[in-house]
Design an enzyme around this catalytic site. Structure first.
Site, PDB file in Angstrom:
ATOM      1  N   HIS A   1     -25.996   4.646 -12.136  1.00  0.00           N
ATOM      2  CA  HIS A   1     -24.857   4.804 -13.051  1.00  0.00           C
ATOM      3  C   HIS A   1     -24.371   6.250 -13.088  1.00  0.00           C
ATOM      4  O   HIS A   1     -25.031   7.127 -13.637  1.00  0.00           O
ATOM      5  CB  HIS A   1     -25.231   4.348 -14.464  1.00  0.00           C
ATOM      6  CG  HIS A   1     -24.037   4.262 -15.373  1.00  0.00           C
ATOM      7  ND1 HIS A   1     -23.488   3.062 -15.779  1.00  0.00           N
ATOM      8  CD2 HIS A   1     -23.260   5.223 -15.918  1.00  0.00           C
ATOM      9  CE1 HIS A   1     -22.444   3.296 -16.553  1.00  0.00           C
ATOM     10  NE2 HIS A   1     -22.283   4.606 -16.652  1.00  0.00           N
TER      11      HIS A   1
ATOM     12  N   HIS B   1     -20.514   8.906 -12.888  1.00  0.00           N
ATOM     13  CA  HIS B   1     -19.042   9.037 -12.893  1.00  0.00           C
ATOM     14  C   HIS B   1     -18.679  10.210 -11.993  1.00  0.00           C
ATOM     15  O   HIS B   1     -18.553  11.346 -12.452  1.00  0.00           O
ATOM     16  CB  HIS B   1     -18.531   9.272 -14.317  1.00  0.00           C
ATOM     17  CG  HIS B   1     -18.744   8.102 -15.216  1.00  0.00           C
ATOM     18  ND1 HIS B   1     -17.772   7.155 -15.454  1.00  0.00           N
ATOM     19  CD2 HIS B   1     -19.842   7.694 -15.892  1.00  0.00           C
ATOM     20  CE1 HIS B   1     -18.263   6.219 -16.260  1.00  0.00           C
ATOM     21  NE2 HIS B   1     -19.524   6.523 -16.544  1.00  0.00           N
TER      22      HIS B   1
ATOM     23  N   GLN C   1     -11.345   2.567 -17.719  1.00  0.00           N
ATOM     24  CA  GLN C   1     -11.787   3.452 -18.808  1.00  0.00           C
ATOM     25  C   GLN C   1     -11.016   3.225 -20.118  1.00  0.00           C
ATOM     26  O   GLN C   1     -11.585   3.277 -21.197  1.00  0.00           O
ATOM     27  CB  GLN C   1     -11.624   4.909 -18.365  1.00  0.00           C
ATOM     28  CG  GLN C   1     -11.824   5.960 -19.441  1.00  0.00           C
ATOM     29  CD  GLN C   1     -13.279   6.223 -19.759  1.00  0.00           C
ATOM     30  OE1 GLN C   1     -13.990   6.844 -18.982  1.00  0.00           O
ATOM     31  NE2 GLN C   1     -13.747   5.731 -20.907  1.00  0.00           N
TER      32      GLN C   1
ATOM     33  N   HIS D   1     -19.695  -1.111 -18.554  1.00  0.00           N
ATOM     34  CA  HIS D   1     -20.085  -0.334 -19.714  1.00  0.00           C
ATOM     35  C   HIS D   1     -20.056  -1.337 -20.871  1.00  0.00           C
ATOM     36  O   HIS D   1     -19.009  -1.912 -21.161  1.00  0.00           O
ATOM     37  CB  HIS D   1     -19.076   0.779 -19.975  1.00  0.00           C
ATOM     38  CG  HIS D   1     -19.213   1.942 -19.063  1.00  0.00           C
ATOM     39  ND1 HIS D   1     -19.008   1.851 -17.721  1.00  0.00           N
ATOM     40  CD2 HIS D   1     -19.569   3.241 -19.322  1.00  0.00           C
ATOM     41  CE1 HIS D   1     -19.221   3.048 -17.183  1.00  0.00           C
ATOM     42  NE2 HIS D   1     -19.565   3.898 -18.123  1.00  0.00           N
TER      43      HIS D   1
ATOM     44  N   GLU E   1     -21.476   0.410 -25.647  1.00  0.00           N
ATOM     45  CA  GLU E   1     -21.870   1.822 -25.765  1.00  0.00           C
ATOM     46  C   GLU E   1     -21.408   2.287 -27.141  1.00  0.00           C
ATOM     47  O   GLU E   1     -20.398   2.966 -27.309  1.00  0.00           O
ATOM     48  CB  GLU E   1     -21.234   2.668 -24.653  1.00  0.00           C
ATOM     49  CG  GLU E   1     -21.822   4.080 -24.619  1.00  0.00           C
ATOM     50  CD  GLU E   1     -21.248   4.956 -23.519  1.00  0.00           C
ATOM     51  OE1 GLU E   1     -20.345   4.479 -22.795  1.00  0.00           O
ATOM     52  OE2 GLU E   1     -21.678   6.109 -23.381  1.00  0.00           O
TER      53      GLU E   1
ATOM     54  N   ASP F   1     -25.448   9.186 -15.283  1.00  0.00           N
ATOM     55  CA  ASP F   1     -24.189   8.967 -16.011  1.00  0.00           C
ATOM     56  C   ASP F   1     -23.215  10.129 -15.833  1.00  0.00           C
ATOM     57  O   ASP F   1     -22.131   9.947 -15.303  1.00  0.00           O
ATOM     58  CB  ASP F   1     -24.460   8.703 -17.503  1.00  0.00           C
ATOM     59  CG  ASP F   1     -23.285   8.047 -18.206  1.00  0.00           C
ATOM     60  OD1 ASP F   1     -22.325   7.646 -17.527  1.00  0.00           O
ATOM     61  OD2 ASP F   1     -23.325   7.917 -19.446  1.00  0.00           O
TER      62      ASP F   1
ATOM     63  N   TRP G   1     -18.135  14.718 -20.974  1.00  0.00           N
ATOM     64  CA  TRP G   1     -19.107  14.096 -21.877  1.00  0.00           C
ATOM     65  C   TRP G   1     -20.448  14.808 -21.918  1.00  0.00           C
ATOM     66  O   TRP G   1     -21.254  14.574 -22.802  1.00  0.00           O
ATOM     67  CB  TRP G   1     -19.325  12.619 -21.472  1.00  0.00           C
ATOM     68  CG  TRP G   1     -18.092  11.816 -21.624  1.00  0.00           C
ATOM     69  CD1 TRP G   1     -17.666  11.190 -22.766  1.00  0.00           C
ATOM     70  CD2 TRP G   1     -17.094  11.554 -20.632  1.00  0.00           C
ATOM     71  NE1 TRP G   1     -16.464  10.571 -22.535  1.00  0.00           N
ATOM     72  CE2 TRP G   1     -16.088  10.774 -21.241  1.00  0.00           C
ATOM     73  CE3 TRP G   1     -16.939  11.914 -19.294  1.00  0.00           C
ATOM     74  CZ2 TRP G   1     -14.965  10.335 -20.553  1.00  0.00           C
ATOM     75  CZ3 TRP G   1     -15.814  11.485 -18.609  1.00  0.00           C
ATOM     76  CH2 TRP G   1     -14.836  10.701 -19.233  1.00  0.00           C
TER      77      TRP G   1
HETATM   78 FE   FE2 Z   1     -20.945   5.664 -18.005  1.00  0.00          FE
END
Ligand code: FE2
Length: 423
Positions: free
Chosen positions: A56, A58, A151, A209, A212, A308, A314
């Protein structure tokens, strides 16, 4: 014969074995192999493992930390807002350059397979094009699998479903989703149905996802398991994050776990990110937010740990080190027993390899000659030390080397060198 690695400790506990590689494939794994004419590496009773796998990530956002501004609150929602501000200014060249740089880090860390989500809500599909280019460029040394990720919400963003289908047609591998970000719970459930049916029709894997959130009533994982079971997609569907499970009622979870198992849905926890993004509305005690890792494992569900994010809107840290990820996961899940620590190592190696559907992964005859020699005797020591990747081998060729970690001491009566290992 191409290469023989001697005196290897394997993750399953086998010790002192030799591994022979010919034409990029493992052709023998045994003690005292009689091989002549091949180049040899002495692993010196260090752990030799198949490569790390990150299930996982991005990659379209990686290494963009501070662009166009820093996420001051550090929350998931401000991160999504910062990413939204950056999107119009993204260029394909910049995404490719940052992604390639991250892949270099990954290789240095023995991370040779990554599943990356790619945001398809920008009608230009710039990020998808960029990461498809990266996938091609890194293919000789790293397996990159891409997930079409809406997203901004499949139903909340007008062109998302069309864009997702366009991205799949371009070569993106997996169907993504984000049901908890849709406008309502009902729309979230509808998005799961639409995406699973589309994936089933196309014969594709799904990785959403899912939940979350700290909201114990966010239950899209139940819907995901339902459709995975209904459509016969066992083994091809993954729920990523699943952080609401941390906060759910125990009685409900006792029903949910067997449903996830029955549906053959895998789970991915992202400990570094979950521990920093969740529980943000809490005062004290603050929830950890990570999903119920040991309980999922005990129910027979495949659970992987993912990186991630690395230096993006993030998360301001991260370096592609799956041992750091396993280290954090082990702590947050309180998996400190021997079995638990071994399971954490599998969560960044063989389990995510299975989730990605990687073929010929492992240390068995017929597998790819893809191996990492660690500066550690076994998986637990590897996690404890976040051990140096002494050699990273792809198809029987050394593609990265790092020195062993040790310190030089100047202490009366003490050794001059200390290497942090017990043996
Ligand atoms: Fe993610």
């Amino acid at each position: 014969m191409q290469l023989v690695i001697r005196n290897a400790n394997l993750p399953d506990g086998r010790q002192g074995v030799d591994i022979a590689i010919a034409d990029g494939r493992i052709v023998a794994v045994d003690k005292n192999l009689a091989v002549h004419g091949a180049s040899e590496i002495d692993a010196r009773d260090n752990l030799v493992t198949p490569p790390f796998v990150d299930a996982h990530f991005h990659m379209d956002a990686t290494l963009s930390y501070g662009l166009p501004r820093v996420n001051q609150s550090g929350t998931l929602l401000e991160g999504i807002a910062v990413w939204g501000e950056l999107k119009p200014d993204l260029t394909q060249e910049a995404i490719v350059e940052r992604a390639l740089r991250y892949c270099d880090w990954a290789v240095g860390r023995g991370l040779l397979a990554i599943r990356s989500h790619v945001d398809i809500c920008d009608d230009r599909l710039l990020a998808a094009e960029a990461l498809l280019e990266v996938k091609k460029q890194v293919a000789p040394y790293l397996d990159l699998q891409l997930v079409a990720f809406p997203q901004d919400g499949l139903l909340r963003s007008a062109s998302a479903f069309t864009n997702l289908k366009r991205a799949i047609a371009m070569g993106v591998d997996v169907v993504g989703g984000i049901p908890h970000f849709e406008r309502t719970m009902a729309e979230g459930a509808e998005s799961v149905r639409l995406l699973c049916e589309y994936a089933a029709e196309q014969g594709l894997r799904v990785d959403m996802h899912c939940d979350e959130s700290d909201d114990p009533m966010s239950r899209h994982i139940e819907t995901l398991a339902f459709h995975s079971h209904r459509l016969g997609m066992q083994g091809r569907v993954t729920g990523s994050h699943l952080t609401s499970m941390h906060s759910m009622d125990n009685y409900y979870v006792s029903k949910l776990l067997p449903l996830i198992r029955e549906a053959g849905v895998a789970a991915i926890a992202n400990p570094l990110i979950n521990i920093t993004l969740q529980g943000r509305h809490d005062t004290y005690p603050k929830r950890r937010g990570m999903t119920r890792v040991p309980e999922l494992m005990a129910a027979g569900v495949d659970v992987a740990f993912g990186q991630d994010c690395a230096m993006d809107p993030w998360y301001s840290l991260g370096s592609g080190d799956m041992l750091e990820v396993a280290h954090m996961g082990l702590h947050v899940a309180q998996m400190t027993g021997q079995q638990g620590m071994q399971a954490c190592f599998r969560s960044v190696t063989e389990t995510p390899a299975r989730i990605l559907g990687l073929e010929h992964y492992g240390v068995e005859v017929g597998c790819h000659g893809d191996l990492v020699i660690l500066d550690a005797a076994n998986p637990v020591e590897a996690i404890r030390l976040r051990a140096a990747r002494l050699k990273v081998i792809r198809r029987g060729v050394v593609i990265s080397e790092s020195p062993a970690a040790h310190a030089h001491l100047s202490l009366p009566g003490r050794p001059e060198t200390v290497n942090f290992r017990l043996g």
